[in-house]
Design an enzyme around this catalytic site. Structure first.
Site, PDB file in Angstrom:
ATOM      1  CE  LYS A  87      -3.918   1.946   2.590  1.00  0.00           C
ATOM      2  NZ  LYS A  87      -4.843   1.713   3.744  1.00  0.00           N
ATOM      3  CB  SER A 162      -7.409   4.132   2.638  1.00  0.00           C
ATOM      4  OG  SER A 162      -6.811   3.419   3.710  1.00  0.00           O
ATOM      5  CB  SER A 186      -8.516   1.434   5.373  1.00  0.00           C
ATOM      6  OG  SER A 186      -8.952   2.770   5.461  1.00  0.00           O
TER       7      SER A 186
END
Length: 483
Positions: A87, A162, A186
């Site tokens: 990420k 996210s 997320s």
């Protein structure tokens, strides 16, 4: 060349554990596995924009090292030769890490986040970074550096966030494993929106050495994969104690080894179709209407009940604002015009909060935890699990920044629509999103399962049982990148 998401993906369509077994047995080399995934990425990624910074040269070096080790009769670790991406909030030494912000568009850190370090040490092959909202704020993956990541089940819809880029990379079979992080949902929201599995472990289970507040109880890092078994496998590489984290969980990651099969007869589950009275989109209600029946068929004793989480929104907003002030406060005065407006608002909320307001939130947090612990206490015959829809809405239009109302109920802030996840965050209990079905127009919906305090493995056991009988994970994205 056929590039539809839902077509047979060949070797890329196998699970991570299947790939790992093939690598160990010499049925495929790490170089061959990497080449297959790079080809898959080249076919699919232009349509969805999930992987945003590529490191093919580094990947080739690590794949070669894995093959050379195998030739010597050695293994580099649990993730030997498996392609992964990190990420874009996670620091990667020598590799661009933007945080989704123009302020960090050219930032190249000189250290790895612990979650990255552990994957490298376990022999994983890094192919790049996955897209995220600016500073990970909001469950819709877009930013001014890389743009929007699209949902492969419908390219006009959001993939959530996210950890949205990670979820899409998994759903489209571009990668077998991806890391993510979770504050308000997320790891769970994008998993639900993309028909994959996202696990929010207990705080400290996957330690962090790069957090701005090392004692903060709500932000965690964790695994995402296409099956629950793969999540447990991945967690063995990510979890485990580290003295650099003051909240590090001391339990061995080998607690996640072995079969996840379990006899669930008599296990008590508190099921709430509206996550304790929250507004839920009718399409989500319809897709999760059979949850109680399926859990009952597994042997569970299912009761429609929910703990008192009425203070959770105030606690979450205060704790979140504090974290934004700690982490990003110094950026506000100098760079406000370069910050997403919701990020600036959250920082301002933290900086404006009085110490008495924050103290009140901390007191309420302690009381809420005690209440949930009692609700789920084995000593009092409490529930072993909570179950509810992961999200209150199905994937929404990519042009919408965030939902402002659900089923006629209007919201004040950009994170109010995420309470089905953020309320659970406040409990600090482990939680997972597993595929629960689809709306009438084919959009994925997730089921959130929550376990007792630090009982991470038990959550994986129930999720595995659910997955085994529902098999929603087998429904691949149907759209073609060229459509």
């Amino acid at each position: 060349m056929d590039t539809s998401f839902g077509d047979e993906a060949g070797i890329c369509g196998l699970t991570a554990t299947q790939m790992a077994a093939m690598l160990a047995n010499g049925e495929i080399s790490a170089r061959e596995l990497l080449a297959a995934h790079l080809e898959r990425i080249s076919q699919v990624n232009p349509a969805v924009n999930a992987i945003v910074t590529f490191t093919p040269e580094l990947a080739a070096e690590r794949a070669a090292a894995a093959d050379e080790a195998h030739a010597r009769g050695e293994s580099l670790g649990l993730l030997h030769g498996l392609p992964v991406a990190h990420k874009d909030l996670a620091l990667t030494a020598g590799v661009r890490t933007t945080l989704g912000s123009p302020l960090f568009a050219d930032f190249v850190p000189d250290i790895d986040a612990l979650v990255v370090e552990r994957q490298h040490q376990a022999g994983a092959v890094m192919v790049g970074k996955t897209n995220t909202p600016e500073f990970g704020a909001g469950s819709h993956t877009f930013n001014p550096v890389f743009g929007i990541t699209r949902n492969p089940y419908d390219l006009t819809k959001t993939c959530g966030g996210s950890s949205g880029g990670a979820a899409v990379a998994l759903a489209t079979r571009m990668l077998p494993l991806c890391d993510g992080s979770d504050l308000g949902g997320s790891l769970r929201n994008p998993a639900a929106f993309c028909n994959i599995v996202g696990f929010r472990p207990s705080p400290g289970r996957v330690p962090s050495t790069t957090s701005q507040d090392a004692w903060f109880p709500l932000a965690v890092e964790g695994p995402m994969a296409r099956t629950v078994t793969d999540v447990a496998f991945f967690l063995r590489a990510l979890a485990g104690p580290d003295d650099r984290s003051p909240v590090s969980n001391q339990e061995s990651p080998e607690v996640f080894a072995g079969s996840l099969e379990r006899d669930l007869r008599g296990v008590r589950v508190a099921w709430s179709p509206d996550a304790g009275g929250l507004p839920i989109d009718p399409a989500v209600r319809a897709a999760t209407a059979n949850v109680s029946d399926v859990l009952s068929d597994l042997g569970c004793e299912v009761v429609e009940a929910w703990p008192d989480l009425s203070d959770a929104p105030q606690i979450f907003q205060a704790r979140r604002a504090w974290l934004f002030a700690v982490g990003f406060g110094p950026l506000l005065e100098q760079y406000r015009d370069q910050l997403k407006h919701t990020v600036a608002w959250n920082i301002e909320q933290g900086l404006a909060m009085s110490i008495s307001e924050y103290a009140d939130a901390c007191r309420r947090h302690t009381q809420l935890f005690a209440g949930v612990d009692a609700f789920m206490s084995p000593a009092d015959g409490g529930f072993e699990f909570l179950a509810c829809p992961t999200t209150q809405v199905p994937p929404f239009d990519v042009e919408v920044e965030y939902p402002t109302e659900i089923d006629g109920v209007e919201f004040e802030t950009y994170i109010d629509w995420m309470r089905s996840c953020s309320d659970i965050t406040v409990t600090t209990h482990p939680a997972i999103s597993v595929p629960a079905g689809f709306t009438a127009d084919g959009l994925p919906v997730g089921l959130q399962l929550v376990g007792r305090h630090r009982a991470d493995r038990s959550v994986l056991e129930l999720a595995h049982a659910w997955e085994s009988v529902t098999r929603h994970i087998d429904v691949l994205p149907p759209l073609s990148p060229t459509s």
